[in-house]
Design a protein around this motif. Structure first.
Motif, PDB file in Angstrom:
ATOM      1  N   PHE A   1      -7.075 -36.334  46.618  1.00 43.46           N
ATOM      2  CA  PHE A   1      -5.899 -37.363  45.989  1.00 43.46           C
ATOM      3  C   PHE A   1      -4.592 -36.860  46.483  1.00 43.46           C
ATOM      4  CE2 PHE A   1      -2.701 -38.459  42.889  1.00 43.46           C
ATOM      5  CZ  PHE A   1      -3.037 -39.924  43.154  1.00 43.46           C
ATOM      6  N   LEU A   2      -4.238 -35.525  46.273  1.00 44.52           N
ATOM      7  CA  LEU A   2      -3.116 -34.763  46.626  1.00 44.52           C
ATOM      8  C   LEU A   2      -2.770 -35.054  48.186  1.00 44.52           C
ATOM      9  CD1 LEU A   2      -0.515 -32.632  46.389  1.00 44.52           C
ATOM     10  CD2 LEU A   2      -2.164 -31.039  46.882  1.00 44.52           C
ATOM     11  N   LEU A   3      -4.009 -34.647  48.978  1.00 44.14           N
ATOM     12  CA  LEU A   3      -3.583 -34.902  50.363  1.00 44.14           C
ATOM     13  C   LEU A   3      -3.414 -36.292  50.891  1.00 44.14           C
ATOM     14  CD1 LEU A   3      -6.391 -32.135  51.749  1.00 44.14           C
ATOM     15  CD2 LEU A   3      -3.738 -31.817  51.261  1.00 44.14           C
ATOM     16  N   GLY A   4      -3.975 -37.120  50.448  1.00 46.08           N
ATOM     17  CA  GLY A   4      -3.991 -38.799  50.693  1.00 46.08           C
ATOM     18  C   GLY A   4      -2.599 -39.093  50.382  1.00 46.08           C
ATOM     19  N   GLU A   5      -2.171 -38.783  49.110  1.00 43.08           N
ATOM     20  CA  GLU A   5      -0.638 -39.264  48.682  1.00 43.08           C
ATOM     21  C   GLU A   5       0.324 -38.457  49.285  1.00 43.08           C
ATOM     22  OE1 GLU A   5       0.197 -41.349  46.067  1.00 43.08           O
ATOM     23  OE2 GLU A   5      -1.892 -41.730  46.575  1.00 43.08           O
TER      24      GLU A   5
ATOM     25  N   ASN B   1      -2.834 -26.830  54.324  1.00 47.37           N
ATOM     26  CA  ASN B   1      -3.167 -25.350  53.762  1.00 47.37           C
ATOM     27  C   ASN B   1      -1.850 -25.232  52.953  1.00 47.37           C
ATOM     28  OD1 ASN B   1      -2.784 -22.337  53.745  1.00 47.37           O
ATOM     29  ND2 ASN B   1      -4.131 -22.380  55.338  1.00 47.37           N
ATOM     30  N   MET B   2      -0.550 -25.317  53.188  1.00 42.29           N
ATOM     31  CA  MET B   2       0.302 -25.285  52.333  1.00 42.29           C
ATOM     32  C   MET B   2       0.331 -25.725  50.993  1.00 42.29           C
ATOM     33  SD  MET B   2       3.203 -26.930  51.265  1.00 42.29           S
ATOM     34  CE  MET B   2       3.741 -28.025  52.314  1.00 42.29           C
ATOM     35  N   LEU B   3      -0.078 -27.135  50.842  1.00 41.67           N
ATOM     36  CA  LEU B   3      -0.353 -27.812  49.750  1.00 41.67           C
ATOM     37  C   LEU B   3      -1.355 -27.491  49.008  1.00 41.67           C
ATOM     38  CD1 LEU B   3       0.359 -31.547  51.559  1.00 41.67           C
ATOM     39  CD2 LEU B   3       1.783 -30.494  49.788  1.00 41.67           C
TER      40      LEU B   3
ATOM     41  N   LEU C   1      -0.013 -24.220  40.913  1.00 38.69           N
ATOM     42  CA  LEU C   1       0.850 -25.543  40.636  1.00 38.69           C
ATOM     43  C   LEU C   1       0.001 -26.729  40.611  1.00 38.69           C
ATOM     44  CD1 LEU C   1       3.939 -25.806  40.185  1.00 38.69           C
ATOM     45  CD2 LEU C   1       4.034 -26.556  42.879  1.00 38.69           C
ATOM     46  N   PRO C   2       0.101 -27.462  39.239  1.00 42.97           N
ATOM     47  CA  PRO C   2      -0.928 -28.700  39.219  1.00 42.97           C
ATOM     48  C   PRO C   2      -0.471 -29.779  40.211  1.00 42.97           C
ATOM     49  CG  PRO C   2       0.288 -27.885  37.087  1.00 42.97           C
ATOM     50  CD  PRO C   2       1.142 -27.079  38.116  1.00 42.97           C
ATOM     51  N   VAL C   3      -1.557 -30.544  40.647  1.00 44.33           N
ATOM     52  CA  VAL C   3      -1.347 -31.622  41.623  1.00 44.33           C
ATOM     53  C   VAL C   3      -0.184 -32.483  41.287  1.00 44.33           C
ATOM     54  CG1 VAL C   3      -2.463 -33.712  42.565  1.00 44.33           C
ATOM     55  CG2 VAL C   3      -3.700 -31.380  42.658  1.00 44.33           C
ATOM     56  N   ALA C   4       0.051 -32.945  40.318  1.00 45.32           N
ATOM     57  CA  ALA C   4       0.996 -33.753  39.736  1.00 45.32           C
ATOM     58  C   ALA C   4       2.380 -33.088  40.038  1.00 45.32           C
ATOM     59  CB  ALA C   4       0.736 -34.299  38.371  1.00 45.32           C
ATOM     60  N   VAL C   5       2.495 -31.834  39.724  1.00 42.77           N
ATOM     61  CA  VAL C   5       3.848 -31.228  39.879  1.00 42.77           C
ATOM     62  C   VAL C   5       4.085 -31.190  41.435  1.00 42.77           C
ATOM     63  CG1 VAL C   5       5.080 -29.225  39.566  1.00 42.77           C
ATOM     64  CG2 VAL C   5       3.881 -30.191  37.709  1.00 42.77           C
ATOM     65  N   ILE C   6       3.173 -30.848  42.122  1.00 46.02           N
ATOM     66  CA  ILE C   6       3.134 -30.791  43.687  1.00 46.02           C
ATOM     67  C   ILE C   6       3.717 -32.119  44.324  1.00 46.02           C
ATOM     68  CG2 ILE C   6       2.038 -30.320  45.920  1.00 46.02           C
ATOM     69  CD1 ILE C   6       0.408 -28.296  44.526  1.00 46.02           C
TER      70      ILE C   6
ATOM     71  N   ASP D   1       6.170 -25.803  35.590  1.00 39.61           N
ATOM     72  CA  ASP D   1       4.807 -25.978  35.937  1.00 39.61           C
ATOM     73  C   ASP D   1       3.867 -26.972  35.056  1.00 39.61           C
ATOM     74  OD1 ASP D   1       4.786 -24.908  33.336  1.00 39.61           O
ATOM     75  OD2 ASP D   1       3.851 -23.068  33.675  1.00 39.61           O
ATOM     76  N   THR D   2       4.776 -27.967  34.487  1.00 39.51           N
ATOM     77  CA  THR D   2       4.276 -29.095  34.008  1.00 39.51           C
ATOM     78  C   THR D   2       5.234 -30.512  34.496  1.00 39.51           C
ATOM     79  OG1 THR D   2       5.846 -29.121  32.246  1.00 39.51           O
ATOM     80  CG2 THR D   2       3.887 -27.922  31.960  1.00 39.51           C
ATOM     81  N   VAL D   3       4.642 -31.645  34.193  1.00 38.68           N
ATOM     82  CA  VAL D   3       5.336 -32.738  34.714  1.00 38.68           C
ATOM     83  C   VAL D   3       6.609 -32.882  34.031  1.00 38.68           C
ATOM     84  CG1 VAL D   3       5.043 -35.440  34.768  1.00 38.68           C
ATOM     85  CG2 VAL D   3       3.294 -34.170  35.584  1.00 38.68           C
ATOM     86  N   GLU D   4       6.641 -32.679  32.700  1.00 35.39           N
ATOM     87  CA  GLU D   4       7.994 -32.898  32.016  1.00 35.39           C
ATOM     88  C   GLU D   4       9.053 -31.814  32.398  1.00 35.39           C
ATOM     89  OE1 GLU D   4       4.576 -34.436  29.942  1.00 35.39           O
ATOM     90  OE2 GLU D   4       4.888 -32.287  30.794  1.00 35.39           O
ATOM     91  N   LYS D   5       8.462 -30.777  32.600  1.00 33.40           N
ATOM     92  CA  LYS D   5       9.613 -29.508  33.082  1.00 33.40           C
ATOM     93  C   LYS D   5      10.211 -30.236  34.514  1.00 33.40           C
ATOM     94  CE  LYS D   5       7.784 -25.815  30.581  1.00 33.40           C
ATOM     95  NZ  LYS D   5       7.074 -24.405  30.420  1.00 33.40           N
ATOM     96  N   ALA D   6       9.231 -30.597  35.362  1.00 34.11           N
ATOM     97  CA  ALA D   6       9.543 -30.974  36.859  1.00 34.11           C
ATOM     98  C   ALA D   6      10.649 -31.931  36.856  1.00 34.11           C
ATOM     99  CB  ALA D   6       8.072 -31.165  37.559  1.00 34.11           C
ATOM    100  N   ASP D   7      10.267 -33.184  35.995  1.00 38.47           N
ATOM    101  CA  ASP D   7      11.086 -34.095  35.760  1.00 38.47           C
ATOM    102  C   ASP D   7      12.443 -33.746  35.693  1.00 38.47           C
ATOM    103  OD1 ASP D   7      11.576 -37.207  35.815  1.00 38.47           O
ATOM    104  OD2 ASP D   7      11.997 -36.723  33.622  1.00 38.47           O
TER     105      ASP D   7
END
Length: 293
Positions: A94-98, A113-115, A124-129, A160-166
């Motif tokens: 899903f990460l690579l497709g998005e 490779n980087m992702l 690093l969680p997928v959502a944060v990436i 490292d969380t969606v909330e912190k990233a936002d």
């Protein structure tokens, strides 16, 4: 051997016959043969369909990716490891497709490779990436090195969380806006700001909450006194205004206006010297009393 059998299928089967392993690990086999995990999986499936291999009905649980990279490094997984993880993880697929959709083109092996390394190796969680890639895309910085350095920087800062990233992304966007506003106010168009200058911009407009016209006033005072733009000097002016409680241009300009002639000081200020008057009274002649008074 069945006619029309692809070369990698024959390669896989011959290796198994020679090695006689008790169990077959697709990742290990792919590394030994120089094939992708997908190729190994297809070969094993084909031979199982021929009745020559038996897949376990209860495969061993897949271990979580081992996070061995130290924070601050740019270590990456091998190509075989990336293929294995991508083949076994729907989340990574899903990460690579998005990311491919964000880039608007097929992603390169280096980008993949980087992702995958940011997720499986650095943690690093997928959502944060995905939020990281979206931010880099919004500021026109989609190069592999920039995304990777930024992602590792986030981890170093505990993002490292969606909330912190936002919250961090919102701060970054406000900071970029503050920098552009100050560059326009100061007429700086021929160079980039230093990290210290970028922090000053954020402090003035976001932390102190000054409107543009107050920052402009401090800029003009600096240029009048110093003959050039000095961010540290402008900061000292704005900091003093902030500590005094000034927030608007009117409050700042009021400080520079002299007080009205009749309103200096507190209460009524006499226009004569009371102490001198008392002293003069002691020197006045005393009238003699007339007889009979």
């Amino acid at each position: 051997m069945a006619a029309g059998c692809p070369q990698e299928m024959a390669q896989v089967f011959c290796h198994i016959l020679a090695a006689q392993p008790a169990t077959i690990a697709p990742l290990e086999l792919s590394q030994q043969l120089g094939l992708s995990v997908l190729q190994v999986d297809r070969a094993l499936e084909w031979w199982a369909g021929q009745g020559l291999l038996v897949r376990s009905e209860a495969p061993a649980p897949q271990a979580e990716p081992v996070k061995t990279a130290a924070i601050g490094t740019t270590a990456r997984l091998s190509r075989q490891e990336v293929n294995a993880i991508a083949a076994d993880s729907e989340e990574v697929q899903f990460l690579l497709g998005e990311c491919q959709s964000v880039f608007g083109r097929p992603i390169s092996p280096t980008e993949a490779n980087m992702l995958v390394s940011l997720h499986a190796l650095h943690g690093l969680p997928v959502a944060v990436i995905l939020m990281l890639v979206g931010y880099c895309r919004s500021v026109g910085r989609c190069k592999v090195g920039y995304i990777e350095r930024t992602g590792i920087g986030w981890l170093e800062s505990g993002i490292d969380t969606v909330e912190k990233a936002d919250a961090h992304i919102q701060k970054l966007l406000r900071s970029r806006d503050a920098q552009e506003r100050v560059r326009a106010l100061f007429g700086i168009h021929d160079r980039v700001l230093t990290k210290k200058e970028e922090q000053f911009c954020y402090t003035w407009l976001e932390e102190y909450g000054f409107p543009d016209e107050v920052v402009k006033e401090a800029f003009e005072i600096c240029v009048d006194r110093k003959g050039k733009v000095l961010f540290s000097y402008i900061h000292s002016i704005l900091k003093s205004w902030y500590l005094k409680g000034y927030r608007t241009l009117g409050e700042v300009q009021a400080e520079k206006r002299p007080a009205a002639p009749g309103n200096r000081g507190k209460g009524f200020a006499p226009s004569f010297d009371v102490a001198a008057l008392d002293q003069s009274r002691t020197r006045l002649p005393t009238a003699k009393k007339r007889e009979g008074e």
